[in-house]
Scaffold this motif. Structure first.
Motif, PDB file in Angstrom:
ATOM      1  N   MET A   1      34.215  44.474 -22.844  1.00  0.00           N
ATOM      2  CA  MET A   1      34.740  43.989 -21.576  1.00  0.00           C
ATOM      3  C   MET A   1      33.642  43.370 -20.716  1.00  0.00           C
ATOM      4  N   LEU A   2      32.413  43.852 -20.858  1.00  0.00           N
ATOM      5  CA  LEU A   2      31.290  43.258 -20.136  1.00  0.00           C
ATOM      6  C   LEU A   2      31.095  41.804 -20.563  1.00  0.00           C
ATOM      7  N   VAL A   3      31.084  41.568 -21.882  1.00  0.00           N
ATOM      8  CA  VAL A   3      30.953  40.203 -22.401  1.00  0.00           C
ATOM      9  C   VAL A   3      32.144  39.356 -21.961  1.00  0.00           C
ATOM     10  N   ASN A   4      33.332  39.959 -21.964  1.00  0.00           N
ATOM     11  CA  ASN A   4      34.555  39.259 -21.581  1.00  0.00           C
ATOM     12  C   ASN A   4      34.439  38.634 -20.198  1.00  0.00           C
TER      13      ASN A   4
ATOM     14  N   THR B   1      43.570  47.788 -34.724  1.00  0.00           N
ATOM     15  CA  THR B   1      42.883  47.168 -33.585  1.00  0.00           C
ATOM     16  C   THR B   1      41.452  46.776 -33.926  1.00  0.00           C
ATOM     17  N   ARG B   2      40.842  47.459 -34.902  1.00  0.00           N
ATOM     18  CA  ARG B   2      39.462  47.141 -35.260  1.00  0.00           C
ATOM     19  C   ARG B   2      39.330  45.666 -35.615  1.00  0.00           C
TER      20      ARG B   2
ATOM     21  N   LEU C   1      38.896  38.526 -31.925  1.00  0.00           N
ATOM     22  CA  LEU C   1      38.799  38.044 -30.547  1.00  0.00           C
ATOM     23  C   LEU C   1      37.345  37.764 -30.173  1.00  0.00           C
ATOM     24  N   ALA C   2      36.448  38.681 -30.517  1.00  0.00           N
ATOM     25  CA  ALA C   2      35.035  38.514 -30.157  1.00  0.00           C
ATOM     26  C   ALA C   2      34.403  37.320 -30.867  1.00  0.00           C
ATOM     27  N   VAL C   3      34.792  37.064 -32.109  1.00  0.00           N
ATOM     28  CA  VAL C   3      34.283  35.888 -32.841  1.00  0.00           C
ATOM     29  C   VAL C   3      34.709  34.605 -32.128  1.00  0.00           C
ATOM     30  N   ILE C   4      35.961  34.550 -31.688  1.00  0.00           N
ATOM     31  CA  ILE C   4      36.457  33.375 -30.953  1.00  0.00           C
ATOM     32  C   ILE C   4      35.636  33.168 -29.685  1.00  0.00           C
TER      33      ILE C   4
ATOM     34  N   LEU D   1      38.912  29.661 -25.429  1.00  0.00           N
ATOM     35  CA  LEU D   1      38.321  30.915 -24.985  1.00  0.00           C
ATOM     36  C   LEU D   1      39.353  31.774 -24.261  1.00  0.00           C
ATOM     37  N   GLY D   2      40.156  31.148 -23.411  1.00  0.00           N
ATOM     38  CA  GLY D   2      41.193  31.889 -22.689  1.00  0.00           C
ATOM     39  C   GLY D   2      42.206  32.514 -23.631  1.00  0.00           C
ATOM     40  N   ALA D   3      42.561  31.787 -24.696  1.00  0.00           N
ATOM     41  CA  ALA D   3      43.485  32.343 -25.688  1.00  0.00           C
ATOM     42  C   ALA D   3      42.881  33.570 -26.359  1.00  0.00           C
ATOM     43  N   GLY D   4      41.563  33.546 -26.573  1.00  0.00           N
ATOM     44  CA  GLY D   4      40.901  34.682 -27.191  1.00  0.00           C
ATOM     45  C   GLY D   4      40.708  35.855 -26.250  1.00  0.00           C
TER      46      GLY D   4
END
Length: 440
Positions: free
Chosen positions: A30-33, A85-86, A92-95, A119-122
């Motif tokens: 979430m920090l990266v997000n 979820t893994r 998501l993180a790769v995107i 990015l928003g989609a990811g």
């Protein structure tokens, strides 16, 4: 055994080994997000200068992040009921990482726009998927702390990343700030590949078979669901303006330098994080003393929205950059209260096997304001007689929306009576989300 099942009421379910490692990794997720979210606003002035963008074009760029955000959140919210979820979190993180690298070199407005849309989609499903993953590691009675840690990843993502990214922008280039985020994203991917696992406590497929369902139509048309969407819509209007326009405002509107802006831009997030923690603590204290969730959640979350809107409405009528900045930080920061109370209110009457989808749909609907708000601000600035007047008009619109959304929350948020109506007086088997914040 499912965390929702209690075959032996006297037995305490132990937290599995590795649960806190997963919690820390998802905190970093979430920090990266949120660092990814805020970089365009932080680099707004250099981007507009280099690409020769008008305020309307920059507003469109800010809005573009949310074009697929809501659709993706809903789709992935249903997918994680069947897919571990893994692997969803990894994808998501790769995107996120890959979409940063095109900005390192020479980039056109169109390329930047497309990358922000992808990015928003990811990032649309990020919080709901991460929360769903954490709930597989902790039994119901132990979810409050890990959920709060996950939630604070967003605030820390801004508090930690903004000074670092701004240093790169000032001393090197805004292009390299995007590249740095891409590298950080790939580091998280490697860490998740090495350490990320699926939680053993909650089998959503088993719950889907055994648990009594409530029709989605009833859940989605309940007044508390509609009230949560309406109230959080207004709060997210303020948040999306903060992500896109806060730094350009303090540079072009108030006259601060880009270097100074890096530290000033942290202030709303520090204040907002304080509001989040206080609201969670006060809500739980009120409930422990016998308050209904109507009061301890619905009223507690809605009133700060109204007060914040009234404070923000004072900005055009005061003089001095310091006072205007204070009103902006306090007014918008009070919005954080609604993020704390809405997820647990929805959890009061939503069956656990339907929880992921309901939270995803809730998030998808209120984040639609992220499409509208930055574009409206850009249009207002471009057609105003002066840049500062345009900003003040835009913040006045924000204030009116916050007050309106807060009043709707006060009118519609009745989770305790909603639960009795939808479940026939029996509490739905929904995991409590006390202290949760879902800024998405």
């Amino acid at each position: 055994m499912s965390a929702q099942e209690t075959p032996n009421p006297g037995k305490t379910i132990e937290t599995p080994k590795g649960a806190w490692t997963i919690t820390f990794l998802l905190f970093l997720f979430m920090l990266v997000n949120f660092a990814d979210k805020i970089v365009v606003g932080l680099a707004g002035v250099p981007i507009m200068t280099e690409l020769k963008l008008t305020p309307e074009q920059f507003g469109l760029l800010g809005s573009s992040f949310f074009f697929l955000f809501s659709i993706s959140a809903i789709v992935v919210g249903f997918i994680v009921n069947k897919v571990p979820t893994r692997w969803v979190l990894l994808a998501l993180a790769v995107i996120w990482a890959v979409t940063q690298f095109p900005m390192v070199g020479t980039v056109s407005f169109t390329t930047l726009l497309i990358c922000r849309i992808v990015l928003g989609a990811g990032e649309g499903p990020a919080f709901s998927v991460a929360a769903h993953a954490i709930y597989k590691w902790f039994p119901d009675e132990k979810r409050t702390l890990p959920t709060a840690i996950l939630s604070q990843g967003s605030a820390f993502g801004v508090i930690i990343a903004v000074p670092a990214l701004n240093w790169i922008i000032v001393n090197h280039s805004w292009h390299y700030a995007f590249g740095a985020l891409g590298i950080v994203g790939l580091i998280w991917v490697c860490a998740w590949l090495a350490l990320g696992k699926e939680g053993p406590l909650e089998d959503t497929q088993a719950l889907a078979v055994s648990e009594t369902k409530i029709p989605y139509v009833q859940l989605l048309t309940s007044r508390t669901f509609l009230g949560c969407v309406a109230a959080t819509f207004g709060a997210y209007w303020a948040l999306s303006l903060g992500l896109t326009w806060f730094t350009p405002f303090i540079i072009k509107g108030l006259g601060f330098s880009q270097s100074q802006a890096g530290w000033i831009s942290v202030l709303p997030w520090v204040f907002g994080a304080t509001i989040v923690l206080l609201t969670g603590w006060i809500s739980q204290l009120m409930m422990a003393r016998g308050s209904t969730t109507r009061v301890a959640r619905g009223v507690l979350g809605s009133v700060p929205l109204v007060i914040g809107g009234l404070i923000l409405a004072m900005m055009p009528h005061v003089q001095g950059a310091g006072l205007q900045l204070t009103l902006l930080v306090v007014g918008t920061g009070l919005c954080g209260a609604i993020y704390v109370v809405c997820p647990p209110m929805l959890g009061e009457f939503t069956p656990a096997s339907q929880r992921g989808a309901i939270l995803a749909i809730y998030g998808a609907l209120y984040t639609l304001s992220g499409i509208i708000a930055p574009a409206v601000m850009g249009t207002v600035i471009q057609h105003a007689s002066s840049t500062l007047e345009g900003y003040m008009t835009g913040f006045t619109i924000n204030a009116a929306i916050m007050v309106g959304s807060g009043l709707l929350g006060l009118l519609l948020l009745w989770p305790n009576t909603e639960r009795a109506r939808l479940t026939g007086g029996t509490a739905a088997q929904a995991a409590p989300l006390k202290g949760a914040v879902s800024p998405t």
